[in-house]
Write a protein that holds these residues in place. Structure first.
Motif, PDB file in Angstrom:
ATOM      1  N   CYS A 170       1.236  -0.875   0.159  1.00 56.78           N
ATOM      2  CA  CYS A 170       0.449   0.006  -0.085  1.00 56.78           C
ATOM      3  C   CYS A 170       0.591   1.339  -0.505  1.00 56.78           C
ATOM      4  CB  CYS A 170      -1.268   0.368   1.277  1.00 56.78           C
ATOM      5  SG  CYS A 170      -1.635  -1.313   1.085  1.00 56.78           S
ATOM      6  N   LEU A 186      -8.224   0.217  -0.399  1.00 57.87           N
ATOM      7  CA  LEU A 186      -7.265  -0.051  -1.628  1.00 57.87           C
ATOM      8  C   LEU A 186      -7.278  -2.464  -1.039  1.00 57.87           C
ATOM      9  CD1 LEU A 186      -4.762   2.199   0.256  1.00 57.87           C
ATOM     10  CD2 LEU A 186      -5.772   2.236  -2.719  1.00 57.87           C
ATOM     11  N   TYR A 232      -8.980   0.195  -5.914  1.00 60.67           N
ATOM     12  CA  TYR A 232      -7.874   0.058  -5.896  1.00 60.67           C
ATOM     13  C   TYR A 232      -6.513  -1.460  -5.878  1.00 60.67           C
ATOM     14  CZ  TYR A 232      -8.641   4.549  -8.085  1.00 60.67           C
ATOM     15  OH  TYR A 232      -9.338   6.027  -8.756  1.00 60.67           O
TER      16      TYR A 232
END
Length: 297
Positions: A170, A186, A232
Protein backbone atom coordinates in the motif's frame (compact mmCIF):
# COMPACT_ATOMS: atom_id res chain seq x y z
CA UNK A 1 7.24 22.86 7.34
CA UNK A 2 4.02 24.81 7.77
CA UNK A 3 0.31 24.23 8.12
CA UNK A 4 -0.01 25.58 4.58
CA UNK A 5 1.89 22.54 3.31
CA UNK A 6 -0.36 20.24 5.32
CA UNK A 7 -3.45 21.96 3.93
CA UNK A 8 -2.21 21.47 0.39
CA UNK A 9 -2.04 17.75 1.13
CA UNK A 10 -5.71 17.59 2.12
CA UNK A 11 -5.04 16.56 5.71
CA UNK A 12 -8.09 15.93 7.86
CA UNK A 13 -7.93 17.26 11.45
CA UNK A 14 -8.50 15.09 14.49
CA UNK A 15 -8.13 15.75 18.20
CA UNK A 16 -4.66 15.34 19.69
CA UNK A 17 -3.73 16.81 23.10
CA UNK A 18 -0.19 17.47 24.29
CA UNK A 19 1.43 15.11 21.84
CA UNK A 20 4.17 15.28 19.26
CA UNK A 21 3.22 14.87 15.64
CA UNK A 22 5.41 12.33 13.85
CA UNK A 23 5.21 12.83 10.09
CA UNK A 24 6.75 10.34 7.67
CA UNK A 25 6.27 11.43 4.09
CA UNK A 26 8.23 9.83 1.24
CA UNK A 27 11.86 10.15 2.40
CA UNK A 28 11.20 12.89 4.93
CA UNK A 29 10.43 12.56 8.59
CA UNK A 30 9.47 15.50 10.76
CA UNK A 31 8.67 15.84 14.46
CA UNK A 32 6.27 18.66 15.37
CA UNK A 33 5.77 19.52 19.08
CA UNK A 34 2.16 20.16 20.18
CA UNK A 35 2.70 23.86 20.74
CA UNK A 36 3.66 24.25 17.06
CA UNK A 37 0.44 23.01 15.53
CA UNK A 38 -3.21 23.84 15.91
CA UNK A 39 -5.15 25.94 18.36
CA UNK A 40 -4.94 25.03 22.05
CA UNK A 41 -3.00 21.88 21.14
CA UNK A 42 -6.09 20.15 19.77
CA UNK A 43 -5.17 19.65 16.14
CA UNK A 44 -3.47 16.57 14.69
CA UNK A 45 -3.34 15.22 11.18
CA UNK A 46 -4.08 12.00 9.42
CA UNK A 47 -3.43 12.24 5.71
CA UNK A 48 -3.84 9.46 3.16
CA UNK A 49 -1.11 10.96 1.01
CA UNK A 50 1.32 10.93 3.93
CA UNK A 51 -0.45 7.95 5.54
CA UNK A 52 2.09 7.18 8.22
CA UNK A 53 1.62 9.74 10.92
CA UNK A 54 1.54 9.10 14.64
CA UNK A 55 0.78 11.34 17.60
CA UNK A 56 2.96 10.13 20.44
CA UNK A 57 2.88 11.23 24.07
CA UNK A 58 5.97 12.63 25.71
CA UNK A 59 7.66 10.08 27.94
CA UNK A 60 8.48 11.08 31.47
CA UNK A 61 12.11 11.88 32.19
CA UNK A 62 13.23 12.19 28.57
CA UNK A 63 13.31 15.00 26.05
CA UNK A 64 11.18 14.78 22.96
CA UNK A 65 14.29 14.42 20.81
CA UNK A 66 15.55 11.47 22.86
CA UNK A 67 12.15 9.80 22.57
CA UNK A 68 11.55 10.14 18.87
CA UNK A 69 14.79 10.33 16.95
CA UNK A 70 14.54 7.77 14.17
CA UNK A 71 16.76 4.73 14.37
CA UNK A 72 18.56 2.72 11.70
CA UNK A 73 16.51 -0.29 10.67
CA UNK A 74 17.42 -3.20 8.40
CA UNK A 75 14.46 -4.30 6.26
CA UNK A 76 14.07 -7.75 4.67
CA UNK A 77 11.30 -8.68 2.20
CA UNK A 78 11.04 -12.19 0.71
CA UNK A 79 7.30 -12.90 0.44
CA UNK A 80 7.23 -13.11 -3.38
CA UNK A 81 9.68 -14.07 -6.14
CA UNK A 82 11.52 -10.80 -5.50
CA UNK A 83 14.16 -10.72 -2.77
CA UNK A 84 14.93 -7.27 -1.39
CA UNK A 85 16.83 -5.65 1.47
CA UNK A 86 17.02 -2.03 2.60
CA UNK A 87 18.36 0.26 5.31
CA UNK A 88 16.63 3.35 6.65
CA UNK A 89 17.79 5.98 9.09
CA UNK A 90 16.03 9.04 10.48
CA UNK A 91 13.15 8.72 8.04
CA UNK A 92 15.42 8.35 5.00
CA UNK A 93 16.11 5.37 2.80
CA UNK A 94 19.90 5.09 2.78
CA UNK A 95 20.45 1.73 1.07
CA UNK A 96 18.41 -0.77 -0.92
CA UNK A 97 18.96 -3.75 -3.19
CA UNK A 98 16.52 -5.95 -5.11
CA UNK A 99 16.86 -9.24 -6.97
CA UNK A 100 14.07 -9.69 -9.55
CA UNK A 101 15.52 -12.90 -11.00
CA UNK A 102 14.05 -15.23 -8.38
CA UNK A 103 12.88 -17.05 -6.61
CA UNK A 104 16.48 -17.30 -5.46
CA UNK A 105 16.09 -16.23 -1.85
CA UNK A 106 18.16 -19.00 -0.31
CA UNK A 107 21.19 -17.71 -2.21
CA UNK A 108 20.57 -13.97 -2.37
CA UNK A 109 18.97 -13.07 0.97
CA UNK A 110 22.08 -13.68 3.09
CA UNK A 111 24.38 -12.00 0.58
CA UNK A 112 22.16 -8.94 0.33
CA UNK A 113 21.69 -8.66 4.09
CA UNK A 114 25.45 -8.89 4.61
CA UNK A 115 26.00 -6.16 2.03
CA UNK A 116 23.49 -3.90 3.78
CA UNK A 117 25.10 -4.47 7.18
CA UNK A 118 28.54 -3.85 5.69
CA UNK A 119 27.25 -0.56 4.28
CA UNK A 120 26.04 0.44 7.74
CA UNK A 121 29.32 -0.60 9.36
CA UNK A 122 31.42 1.24 6.78
CA UNK A 123 29.50 4.44 7.51
CA UNK A 124 29.65 3.93 11.29
CA UNK A 125 25.86 3.59 11.49
CA UNK A 126 24.67 1.26 14.27
CA UNK A 127 21.70 -0.88 13.26
CA UNK A 128 18.98 -0.63 15.93
CA UNK A 129 16.34 -3.11 14.71
CA UNK A 130 15.43 -5.58 11.97
CA UNK A 131 12.09 -5.47 10.16
CA UNK A 132 10.80 -8.41 8.15
CA UNK A 133 7.79 -8.88 5.90
CA UNK A 134 5.49 -11.20 7.86
CA UNK A 135 3.27 -12.47 5.06
CA UNK A 136 1.16 -13.92 3.72
CA UNK A 137 3.07 -15.00 0.65
CA UNK A 138 5.47 -17.67 -0.52
CA UNK A 139 5.87 -20.26 2.23
CA UNK A 140 9.54 -20.87 1.48
CA UNK A 141 10.30 -17.20 0.90
CA UNK A 142 8.75 -16.16 4.19
CA UNK A 143 10.67 -18.82 6.10
CA UNK A 144 13.97 -17.69 4.56
CA UNK A 145 13.33 -14.03 5.34
CA UNK A 146 12.17 -14.75 8.89
CA UNK A 147 15.14 -17.03 9.56
CA UNK A 148 17.56 -14.38 8.31
CA UNK A 149 15.93 -11.63 10.36
CA UNK A 150 15.82 -13.75 13.53
CA UNK A 151 19.45 -14.79 13.11
CA UNK A 152 20.59 -11.18 12.81
CA UNK A 153 18.48 -10.20 15.82
CA UNK A 154 20.00 -12.99 17.92
CA UNK A 155 23.56 -12.27 16.81
CA UNK A 156 23.33 -8.52 17.40
CA UNK A 157 20.78 -8.48 20.25
CA UNK A 158 18.35 -6.38 18.17
CA UNK A 159 14.57 -6.11 18.39
CA UNK A 160 12.47 -7.72 15.64
CA UNK A 161 9.66 -5.89 13.83
CA UNK A 162 7.08 -7.70 11.67
CA UNK A 163 5.25 -5.84 8.88
CA UNK A 164 2.24 -7.43 7.12
CA UNK A 165 2.97 -7.86 3.42
CA UNK A 166 -0.29 -6.25 2.17
CA UNK A 167 0.51 -3.03 4.04
CA UNK A 168 3.95 -2.86 2.41
CA UNK A 169 2.30 -2.87 -1.02
CA UNK A 170 0.00 0.00 0.00
CA UNK A 171 2.88 2.40 0.70
CA UNK A 172 3.95 3.12 -2.92
CA UNK A 173 0.31 3.36 -4.00
CA UNK A 174 -0.44 6.08 -1.45
CA UNK A 175 2.80 7.97 -2.08
CA UNK A 176 2.66 7.90 -5.89
CA UNK A 177 -1.07 8.10 -6.57
CA UNK A 178 -2.25 11.25 -4.81
CA UNK A 179 -5.32 11.50 -7.04
CA UNK A 180 -7.18 8.64 -5.36
CA UNK A 181 -10.72 9.57 -4.29
CA UNK A 182 -11.27 10.20 -0.58
CA UNK A 183 -13.52 7.14 -0.26
CA UNK A 184 -11.23 4.81 -2.22
CA UNK A 185 -10.47 1.34 -0.91
CA UNK A 186 -7.16 -0.45 -1.44
CA UNK A 187 -6.95 -4.19 -2.11
CA UNK A 188 -3.34 -5.46 -2.20
CA UNK A 189 -3.20 -8.96 -3.71
CA UNK A 190 -0.56 -11.67 -3.51
CA UNK A 191 -0.76 -14.50 -6.02
CA UNK A 192 -1.71 -17.82 -4.38
CA UNK A 193 -1.86 -19.95 -7.56
CA UNK A 194 -4.80 -20.65 -9.87
CA UNK A 195 -7.55 -18.07 -9.24
CA UNK A 196 -6.78 -17.63 -5.56
CA UNK A 197 -5.17 -14.59 -3.98
CA UNK A 198 -4.20 -13.44 -0.50
CA UNK A 199 -5.87 -10.07 -0.10
CA UNK A 200 -6.98 -7.50 2.46
CA UNK A 201 -9.08 -4.35 2.18
CA UNK A 202 -7.92 -0.99 3.58
CA UNK A 203 -9.11 2.57 3.36
CA UNK A 204 -6.79 5.42 2.40
CA UNK A 205 -5.64 5.85 5.99
CA UNK A 206 -4.60 2.18 6.09
CA UNK A 207 -7.39 1.29 8.48
CA UNK A 208 -8.38 -2.32 8.00
CA UNK A 209 -11.79 -2.67 6.36
CA UNK A 210 -11.47 -6.42 5.93
CA UNK A 211 -8.79 -8.67 7.36
CA UNK A 212 -6.33 -10.63 5.23
CA UNK A 213 -7.93 -13.69 3.68
CA UNK A 214 -7.54 -16.25 0.92
CA UNK A 215 -10.00 -15.31 -1.83
CA UNK A 216 -11.05 -17.31 -4.85
CA UNK A 217 -11.56 -14.50 -7.34
CA UNK A 218 -14.90 -14.37 -9.11
CA UNK A 219 -16.88 -11.48 -10.56
CA UNK A 220 -18.76 -10.90 -7.29
CA UNK A 221 -15.95 -11.56 -4.80
CA UNK A 222 -15.59 -7.87 -3.87
CA UNK A 223 -19.04 -6.72 -4.97
CA UNK A 224 -20.04 -5.39 -1.53
CA UNK A 225 -17.12 -2.94 -1.66
CA UNK A 226 -17.35 -2.15 -5.38
CA UNK A 227 -21.01 -1.15 -5.10
CA UNK A 228 -20.15 1.52 -2.53
CA UNK A 229 -16.58 2.66 -3.29
CA UNK A 230 -13.95 2.95 -6.00
CA UNK A 231 -11.67 -0.02 -5.32
CA UNK A 232 -8.01 -0.20 -6.38
CA UNK A 233 -6.47 -3.64 -6.92
CA UNK A 234 -2.70 -4.11 -7.11
CA UNK A 235 0.06 -6.61 -6.40
CA UNK A 236 1.23 -9.68 -8.30
CA UNK A 237 -2.16 -11.36 -7.80
CA UNK A 238 -4.18 -8.58 -9.41
CA UNK A 239 -3.24 -9.23 -13.04
CA UNK A 240 -5.24 -12.45 -13.28
CA UNK A 241 -8.25 -10.69 -11.78
CA UNK A 242 -8.46 -7.95 -14.39
CA UNK A 243 -10.59 -9.95 -16.81
CA UNK A 244 -12.79 -11.40 -14.06
CA UNK A 245 -13.60 -8.25 -12.06
CA UNK A 246 -15.24 -5.91 -14.56
CA UNK A 247 -17.25 -3.71 -12.21
CA UNK A 248 -17.10 0.00 -13.22
CA UNK A 249 -15.67 0.88 -9.79
CA UNK A 250 -12.78 -1.57 -10.17
CA UNK A 251 -9.38 -0.03 -10.94
CA UNK A 252 -6.05 -1.80 -11.37
CA UNK A 253 -2.58 -0.40 -10.63
CA UNK A 254 0.31 -2.20 -12.29
CA UNK A 255 3.89 -2.65 -11.13
CA UNK A 256 3.28 -2.84 -7.38
CA UNK A 257 5.35 -5.41 -5.48
CA UNK A 258 6.23 -5.70 -1.79
CA UNK A 259 9.77 -4.31 -1.59
CA UNK A 260 12.01 -3.70 1.41
CA UNK A 261 12.55 -0.06 0.43
CA UNK A 262 8.84 0.60 1.10
CA UNK A 263 8.87 -0.89 4.59
CA UNK A 264 10.61 1.87 6.50
CA UNK A 265 7.67 4.20 7.30
CA UNK A 266 5.71 1.26 8.71
CA UNK A 267 8.71 -0.14 10.56
CA UNK A 268 9.60 3.22 12.11
CA UNK A 269 6.01 3.66 13.24
CA UNK A 270 6.09 0.20 14.87
CA UNK A 271 9.43 0.99 16.53
CA UNK A 272 8.12 4.24 17.99
CA UNK A 273 5.17 2.34 19.43
CA UNK A 274 7.40 -0.42 20.78
CA UNK A 275 5.62 -3.08 18.72
CA UNK A 276 8.30 -5.78 18.67
CA UNK A 277 8.14 -9.53 18.15
CA UNK A 278 9.69 -12.23 20.30
CA UNK A 279 12.54 -13.38 18.05
CA UNK A 280 12.53 -16.82 19.68
CA UNK A 281 8.90 -17.59 18.85
CA UNK A 282 8.05 -15.40 15.86
CA UNK A 283 6.59 -17.18 12.84
CA UNK A 284 5.46 -15.64 9.56
CA UNK A 285 1.76 -15.41 8.83
CA UNK A 286 1.34 -18.18 6.27
CA UNK A 287 -2.48 -17.95 6.23
CA UNK A 288 -2.73 -21.47 4.80
CA UNK A 289 -0.95 -24.67 5.66
CA UNK A 290 1.96 -25.65 3.44
CA UNK A 291 1.08 -28.25 0.81
CA UNK A 292 3.97 -30.22 -0.69
CA UNK A 293 3.55 -31.09 -4.35
CA UNK A 294 5.07 -34.22 -5.84
CA UNK A 295 7.59 -33.56 -8.58
CA UNK A 296 6.49 -34.43 -12.12
CA UNK A 297 10.03 -35.41 -13.08
Amino acid sequence: LSLRLFSSLRIRPQTCRNQSLIVSWAYMCVIIPPQKYGINGKLSYLCPEITLIECLPEREGKTRKENYDMSCILHIETSTKVCSVALSQEGHLIYHEEDFNGPNHSVQCGVMAEAALSFANSHAIPVDAVAVSSGPGSYTGLRIGASMAKGICYGRALPLIAIPTPLIMCVPVLLKHDDLPEDALLVPMTDARRMEVYAAVYDRSLREVRAIGADIVEADTYKQYLDEHPVYFFGDGSAKCREVITHPNAHFIDGILPLAKNMFPLAEKAMMRGEFQDAAYFEPFYLKEFVALKSKK
